[in-house]
Design a protein around this motif. Structure first.
Motif, PDB file in Angstrom:
ATOM      1  N   LEU A   1     -36.067 -10.969  23.941  1.00 32.25           N
ATOM      2  CA  LEU A   1     -35.623  -9.990  24.935  1.00 32.25           C
ATOM      3  C   LEU A   1     -35.217 -10.666  26.239  1.00 32.25           C
ATOM      4  N   ALA A   2     -35.222 -12.007  26.240  1.00 34.42           N
ATOM      5  CA  ALA A   2     -34.862 -12.767  27.432  1.00 34.42           C
ATOM      6  C   ALA A   2     -33.376 -13.087  27.439  1.00 34.42           C
ATOM      7  N   PRO A   3     -32.773 -13.257  28.610  1.00 31.96           N
ATOM      8  CA  PRO A   3     -31.359 -13.646  28.671  1.00 31.96           C
ATOM      9  C   PRO A   3     -31.164 -15.060  28.143  1.00 31.96           C
TER      10      PRO A   3
ATOM     11  N   VAL B   1     -37.027 -12.703  33.063  1.00 33.10           N
ATOM     12  CA  VAL B   1     -37.593 -11.375  32.827  1.00 33.10           C
ATOM     13  C   VAL B   1     -37.062 -10.839  31.502  1.00 33.10           C
ATOM     14  N   ALA B   2     -37.931 -10.206  30.729  1.00 33.93           N
ATOM     15  CA  ALA B   2     -37.520  -9.555  29.486  1.00 33.93           C
ATOM     16  C   ALA B   2     -37.022  -8.141  29.788  1.00 33.93           C
ATOM     17  N   THR B   3     -35.970  -7.718  29.065  1.00 29.87           N
ATOM     18  CA  THR B   3     -35.461  -6.352  29.201  1.00 29.87           C
ATOM     19  C   THR B   3     -35.256  -5.750  27.815  1.00 29.87           C
ATOM     20  N   ASP B   4     -35.196  -4.450  27.767  1.00 33.31           N
ATOM     21  CA  ASP B   4     -34.928  -3.731  26.521  1.00 33.31           C
ATOM     22  C   ASP B   4     -33.429  -3.457  26.443  1.00 33.31           C
ATOM     23  N   ASN B   5     -32.679  -4.464  25.931  1.00 37.58           N
ATOM     24  CA  ASN B   5     -31.216  -4.362  25.878  1.00 37.58           C
ATOM     25  C   ASN B   5     -30.632  -4.035  27.252  1.00 37.58           C
ATOM     26  N   GLY B   6     -31.152  -4.713  28.253  1.00 37.15           N
ATOM     27  CA  GLY B   6     -30.660  -4.521  29.617  1.00 37.15           C
ATOM     28  C   GLY B   6     -31.406  -3.477  30.415  1.00 37.15           C
ATOM     29  N   LYS B   7     -32.225  -2.666  29.753  1.00 39.47           N
ATOM     30  CA  LYS B   7     -32.998  -1.646  30.445  1.00 39.47           C
ATOM     31  C   LYS B   7     -34.330  -2.222  30.927  1.00 39.47           C
TER      32      LYS B   7
END
Length: 698
Positions: free
Chosen positions: A76-78, A171-177
């Protein structure tokens, strides 16, 4: 003869004209910012002068590599243009100026909340996070041995400070969210009798996660209770706020709490609050792994910058070791448990490990919204993930080696088990559940130990040697057993084991079968009635916590606070007639005692929670000098006059016990000589003093 298939021809031409896919080193770039000769150009024995190199390491972690599969939220990281997850951190390297004079050993110290401990613990040096002056290298032990020393940043939540090693992760995101959830923080004013008006959300140089609702606190819940399993009593939201006290002023702060009336000592304040933007904290474990591998194996980084531990493209490091104290020791245990001692190229990043005073713990190093500083103690931190299975280092013959209580299970699967020496003190058996690493999980029998592992316990010793005999919160005088000599002997033993194949001493720890490992209630019943002693009658029994169905598989907490379903049965060393512990390593201070040393120290009544123990302190009660004094005090322990008669007899016994430990390779000659010499300096009859050397000298 068979014709080549079209597929094989394609692969053939790709290899010729394109070449194989590059295997980039996990360290993409090393940026050197400082290079300086240290210790005023002092020459350390035959090794000579040392230099310090410091700067920043930039890492690239491959989300598709099996070595990284257990990093929570990694996918979930970039990623960069090569599909890699990037992170970076500080590093400090201290090496012989002439590497050919070194011993070819790289010793990595897992920094403790941004602080450097290795030189303090192994060199008896003055503490410093920027070791450059002569005093920062103490007795020069590691330098005289020829070691190259390494520190790197690994935990993102160290407070921002130029004096503390830093580490930056994405930072981890949920598909950008934005990812948002509830978490908990626990505040215990455990070392002061005062009631400060503000406290940080996390102790130990940790900046923790800020409140996502800041400055509003209406969605969050603050409670207070008197014991870990006591009733949580809500504190009205208008009585507290997200703020800190600075220069007498209340300043809004999303990582601190302000409470009307202040935080009372010994009470547990728990905040359930919302946070967002989880850092991919498990990258810290991969960064430790990859830094070690880079300095040991790689001639240059991805950008072509040379490895300072290579000369003419030739590696100068033959063996690498990792060392960690307390939290840092838990990091090492966690790395081995999850296989982070093996890098992306299937190489062991360290050949040997020294896990020191970690108790039974691992830690909050690799789950969503983890908090790296917390761990269970008798009063504090009981619901933070650290003391949970696997605890054991099981032998290959043990039928439970494929189960959930074998810390080496992943290492077995990888086919790579390093040499490991684990050391704890008596304190860790009382407040850090150390017995769980060598008993079955039900606490009824001794567990087997793998042939690549040795476990030692130094009896009577506290977590670390204190600077004074008393403190504000502890009921009794503090145990002052000096443990640095054991640490140095263990480092030599580990190196001999790895590099020369010399088998180490057999493990020494109290065992159930020898009746030297007992419950705290049994200990209390057997303990002599020392005047003024207050025995806790209990030790930490870490709770079995359920954090929700996704925690074990995905590292996500959904039950906050967790549901407690039971406790792990931790045991303590049995006691002799003097009240001193049985089993393990008994240094001359315990084997030829001037008093009773124990691994517990209850809190003073005025510090609140008097039924609980201080976090890191043991206790000491001196013997009476004469038989007359002993009888007057109603002390059941023999006086110094009765047990020794004279200083000469005392010194003769000290020498004998010291020589026994030396013969067993549990002391080095120079430390054995110092123990004997320091014993000679003690005035007779002995008189305790507040500060080191803790005994009056002529």
């Amino acid at each position: 003869m068979k014709k080549n298939s079209p597929c094989r021809l394609v692969i053939f031409f790709l290899l010729i004209f394109v070449g194989p896919a590059p295997l980039y080193p996990e360290v993409s770039r090393i940026e050197i910012k400082e290079r300086v000769v240290i210790a005023d150009a002092y020459s350390f024995g035959k090794v000579g002068q040392y230099e310090k190199i410091s700067g920043t390491i930039y890492y690239e972690i491959d989300p598709s590599n099996p070595a990284n599969a257990l990093i929570v939220d990694l996918k979930l990281a970039p990623v960069n243009e090569r599909g890699m997850v990037e992170c970076s951190g500080d590093f400090i390297l201290i090496k012989p100026l002439n590497m050919s004079k070194g011993n070819g050993r790289l010793l990595y110290d897992v920094n403790n909340r941004g602080n450097l401990y290795m030189l303090r613990n192994l060199n008896d040096a003055a503490g410093s996070n920027n070791p450059v002056d002569r005093e920062h290298f103490g007795n020069g032990f590691l330098m005289r041995e020829g070691y190259t020393l390494l520190w790197t940043g690994w935990n993102w939540d160290v407070v921002d400070s130029p004096r503390l090693l830093q580490f930056d992760v994405p930072v981890a995101t949920d598909n950008g969210k934005i990812i948002r959830q509830k978490t908990m923080a626990e505040i215990v004013n455990s070392s002061s009798l005062n009631s400060p008006l503000s406290q940080p959300l996390a102790w130990g140089n940790s900046k923790c996660y800020p409140s996502a609702n800041f400055p509003d606190n209406s969605m969050d819940v603050l409670t207070v209770r008197n014991s870990p399993e006591g009733e949580r009593k809500p504190i009205q939201n208008d009585k507290w706020s997200y703020a800190r006290i600075e220069d007498g002023k209340v300043i809004e702060d999303s990582r601190s709490l302000y409470l009307e009336g202040g935080f009372e000592p010994g009470r547990i304040y728990e905040l359930i609050y919302e946070v967002e933007n989880p850092r991919v904290a498990g990258l810290g474990l991969a960064a430790i792994r990859d830094a070690l591998s880079f300095f040991k194996y790689e001639a240059k980084d991805h950008d072509g910058n040379p490895n300072p531990l290579f000369e003419d493209t030739k590696a100068q490091i033959e063996y690498s070791y990792i060392f960690g104290v307390s939290q840092s020791g838990r990091v090492i245990a966690h790395m081995i448990w999850q296989g982070f001692h093996v890098d992306e190229k299937d190489r062991m990043s360290f050949d040997g490990a020294r896990i020191h005073v970690a108790g039974g713990g691992k830690g909050g190093f690799n789950y969503r919204f983890c908090q790296t500083t917390h761990h269970p103690s008798d009063l504090e931190g009981n619901y933070m993930p650290a003391d949970h299975p696997p605890f054991n280092y099981l032998s290959d013959e043990d039928p439970g080696r494929r189960g959930e209580n074998d810390l080496l299970k992943k290492a077995r699967e990888l086919g790579k088990i390093p040499k490991i020496i684990v050391t704890n003190h008596a304190l860790e058996y009382w407040t850090r559940s150390a017995s769980l690493i060598h008993t079955t999980i039900d606490g009824l029998a001794d567990a087997t130990v793998h042939e690549n592992v040795r476990i030692f316990m130094t009896n009577g010793a506290p977590h670390g040697t204190p600077g004074r005999r008393t403190d504000a919160v502890s009921e009794h005088s503090l145990s002052t057993i000096e443990i640095a000599p054991v640490l140095r002997a263990m480092q030599v033993m580990l190196d001999d084991w790895v590099s020369k194949g010399i088998q180490p001493a057999e493990s020494r720890y109290p065992m159930i079968k020898d009746k030297k490992l007992v419950s705290a209630a049994e200990h209390k019943a057997a303990m002599p009635q020392i005047p003024g002693m207050r025995h806790p009658g209990r030790n930490l029994q870490p709770p079995i916590c359920y954090y929700g169905p996704d925690f074990r598989t995905r590292g996500i907490m959904t039950e906050i606070p967790p549901r407690v379903t039971g406790h792990y049965p931790a045991l303590v060393p049995a006691t002799d007639a003097d009240g001193n512990g049985l089993g393990g390593i008994r240094l001359p201070a315990l084997a030829v005692p001037l008093g009773t040393y124990q691994g517990f120290n209850p809190r003073k009544k005025e510090a609140n929670a008097p039924d609980y123990m201080t976090r890191f302190n043991g206790s000491f009660w001196p013997f009476a000098a004469t038989r007359k004094e002993r009888i007057e005090k109603n002390d059941p322990r023999l006086s110094l006059e009765e047990r020794y008669g004279s200083k000469d007899v005392y010194l003769k016994l000290v020498r004998k016990e010291t020589e026994n430990l030396l013969a067993d390779r549990l002391l080095l000659q120079e430390d054995a000589d110092k123990i004997i010499e320091n014993s000679k300096k003690i005035s007779w009859p002995p008189q305790i003093t507040e500060a080191w050397p803790f005994w009056k000298t002529p």
